[in-house]
Design an enzyme around this catalytic site. Structure first.
Site, PDB file in Angstrom:
ATOM      1  N   SER A  16      -9.173 -11.278   4.805  1.00 53.81           N
ATOM      2  CA  SER A  16      -9.299 -10.806   3.421  1.00 53.81           C
ATOM      3  C   SER A  16      -8.253  -9.749   3.089  1.00 53.81           C
ATOM      4  CB  SER A  16     -10.695 -10.226   3.181  1.00 53.81           C
ATOM      5  OG  SER A  16     -11.681 -11.214   3.272  1.00 53.81           O
ATOM      6  N   ARG A  20      -4.837  -9.863   0.409  1.00 53.80           N
ATOM      7  CA  ARG A  20      -4.663  -8.863  -0.652  1.00 53.80           C
ATOM      8  C   ARG A  20      -3.399  -8.030  -0.447  1.00 53.80           C
ATOM      9  NH1 ARG A  20      -9.667 -10.487  -0.145  1.00 53.80           N
ATOM     10  NH2 ARG A  20     -11.165 -10.366  -1.888  1.00 53.80           N
ATOM     11  N   SER A 169     -18.901 -12.338  -6.079  1.00 58.70           N
ATOM     12  CA  SER A 169     -17.710 -12.984  -5.538  1.00 58.70           C
ATOM     13  C   SER A 169     -16.546 -12.006  -5.528  1.00 58.70           C
ATOM     14  CB  SER A 169     -17.334 -14.222  -6.359  1.00 58.70           C
ATOM     15  OG  SER A 169     -16.072 -14.725  -5.967  1.00 58.70           O
ATOM     16  N   SER A 195     -19.875  -6.772  -3.670  1.00 57.76           N
ATOM     17  CA  SER A 195     -19.196  -7.613  -2.687  1.00 57.76           C
ATOM     18  C   SER A 195     -18.112  -6.788  -1.999  1.00 57.76           C
ATOM     19  CB  SER A 195     -18.591  -8.845  -3.367  1.00 57.76           C
ATOM     20  OG  SER A 195     -17.610  -8.449  -4.317  1.00 57.76           O
ATOM     21  N   ASP A 319     -19.996 -14.835   4.873  1.00 58.05           N
ATOM     22  CA  ASP A 319     -19.140 -15.574   5.802  1.00 58.05           C
ATOM     23  C   ASP A 319     -19.725 -15.648   7.207  1.00 58.05           C
ATOM     24  OD1 ASP A 319     -17.220 -16.224   3.943  1.00 58.05           O
ATOM     25  OD2 ASP A 319     -15.901 -14.543   4.436  1.00 58.05           O
ATOM     26  N   LYS A 346     -18.686 -23.577  -0.264  1.00 61.62           N
ATOM     27  CA  LYS A 346     -17.637 -23.069   0.628  1.00 61.62           C
ATOM     28  C   LYS A 346     -16.782 -24.253   1.103  1.00 61.62           C
ATOM     29  CE  LYS A 346     -18.510 -18.598   0.742  1.00 61.62           C
ATOM     30  NZ  LYS A 346     -17.480 -17.587   0.383  1.00 61.62           N
TER      31      LYS A 346
END
Length: 434
Positions: A16, A20, A169, A195, A319, A346
């Site tokens: 993640s 980003r 999300s 989140s 996840d 997913k």
């Protein structure tokens, strides 16, 4: 059965944060250095679409801690509008993060672009991407069924808005934030269920926690983003599999070094500790706004069965649910999950995938629209059991861990899919086996 001991220093860098860091680097003015970038297929897809959109970057190996060789990415950009019209559709492969978050950036660019993916990604819902971008002034077209390809006619004239996230999300929150950076005023994103917050931390966005539990993220428009370096810690979602390995294989002791301990990412550690797992943290520190530390896992006996039913808790372990479900089933014979309909969209329908495979292993299961329940084991099948990965890396790894830790002989289809997020998955497991 095998026992696993030792320390893990080569977990994949966080997926993640890697996505980003690359996207923010492309939006920044100057040179962005990213140390310990992920080599997983999904993160490489993000670099590929950036390059195809005119962003200059290099990727190279360099020396890291513990004698490792790690990846270093350097991005050169000139700010928010540095992108060029791609000459062909942008291929995101299996990466929903790439497709969804980059759509927010493309919505603000004054050209037409198309985002495509592999057969799995092209089936995933994208209306949640299109809706806020249309409200901001971009033209977005989807297939008749609301899936990719995503065709975007961007504009430099995006306008700000107040947007309430319809689902929890981090990807949708991030794509709205990335689009809002280009808008003509201040955007407020309202998050009913919190989140993962990497985007807010990395951009230094103001957040306001409301008395009702909601969070408001404030995104200023058309503000220059100064380039800065990023360091990517180890991925807690990947670490979940190593934690489960230690807990399932009795007598195991494993230390995981330099793990991202962001509270929105480590909910599974709290859940497991509450169920009786021997888990502790040492050497805690903060780097680049993210909490990092070493996690020690010791197998101390049977775990209590897991019940995950709070929507806020589900959002923080979305996840890790496949591994938690398999771990709980093999350890206690039971598992229960609610408020997780998101799992059905997913890389696979993860609720159905888990139920199908657990039933093949003799577990009695019951599924419903937003979750499922494991009600014990009827019988242990003899011989090799065929497991269907559904071309989903987390399904494949969850059952691979169960097989390795318990000695059950499993034949898992398309096992190479683990490379999406954890290229050295089997190498690390083999290094720990005593």
């Amino acid at each position: 059965m095998s026992v696993f001991k030792g320390e893990v220093t080569a977990l994949p860098p966080d997926k993640s944060i890697s996505h980003r860091a690359a996207l923010i680097g492309a939006l920044s003015d100057g040179t962005t250095e990213i140390v310990n970038f992920s080599g997983g297929f999904d993160n490489q897809s993000t670099l590929a679409v950036l390059q195809a959109s005119g962003i200059a970057l290099i990727q190279e190996e360099c020396a890291g801690s513990y004698g490792r060789r790690i990846r270093r990415v350097v991005i050169e950009s000139r700010g928010l509008w540095s992108f060029l019209a791609p000459q062909a559709p942008l291929m995101c492969n299996n990466s929903g993060s790439t497709m969804r978050m980059f759509a927010g950036i493309l919505a603000a660019q004054p050209f037409e672009s198309v985002l495509e993916g592999d057969s799995s990604l092209m089936k995933r819902p994208m209306n949640r991407v299109a809706d806020p971008l249309r409200q901001m002034g971009a033209q977005v077209e989807l297939s008749f069924s609301g899936t990719a390809p995503i065709r975007i006619q961007g504009t430099k004239d995006l306008h700000s808005l107040e947007y309430r996230l319809p689902v929890s999300s981090a990807q949708v929150k991030s794509l709205v934030a990335f689009a809002a950076l280009h808008a003509d005023g201040q955007t407020r994103i309202i998050e009913p269920i919190r989140s993962r917050d990497h985007t807010e931390l990395m951009l230094g966005l103001e957040t306001i926690d409301q008395p009702n539990g909601e969070r408001v993220i404030i995104v200023p428009g058309r503000k220059r983003i100064e380039s800065k370096p990023f360091y990517i810690p180890a991925d807690p979602s990947a670490a979940c599999f190593i934690v489960a390995l230690a807990l399932l294989a009795k007598g195991s002791d494993i230390i995981i070094r330099d793990l991202c301990l962001n509270p929105t990412r480590t909910g599974y550690l709290a859940i497991l500790a509450g169920a009786g797992a021997g888990i502790s943290v040492e050497n805690s520190r903060v780097i680049g706004g993210e909490a990092i530390g070493d996690v020690l896992v010791h197998s101390e006996g049977e775990l209590n069965s897991l019940v995950i039913s709070d929507p806020h808790e589900v959002a923080n372990v979305i996840d890790e649910i496949p591994m938690l479900a398999v771990l709980s089933a093999f350890s206690s014979g039971r598992f229960e999950l609610h408020h997780a309909a998101e799992l059905r969209t997913k890389e696979s329908d993860r609720i159905d995938a888990l139920v199908v495979n657990l039933e093949r292993l003799g577990f009695q299961c019951e599924q419903y629209p937003d979750g499922f329940k494991v009600n014990g084991r009827i019988a242990m099948p003899k011989g090799v059991v065929s497991i269907e990965s559904f071309d989903d890396h987390r399904i494949a790894m969850s059952f691979a861990i169960a097989g390795k830790a318990t000695g059950v002989d499993l034949a898992i289809s398309d096992i190479g899919v683990v490379g999406v997020s954890f290229p050295n998955f089997f190498e690390i497991i083999e290094s720990l086996e005593v």
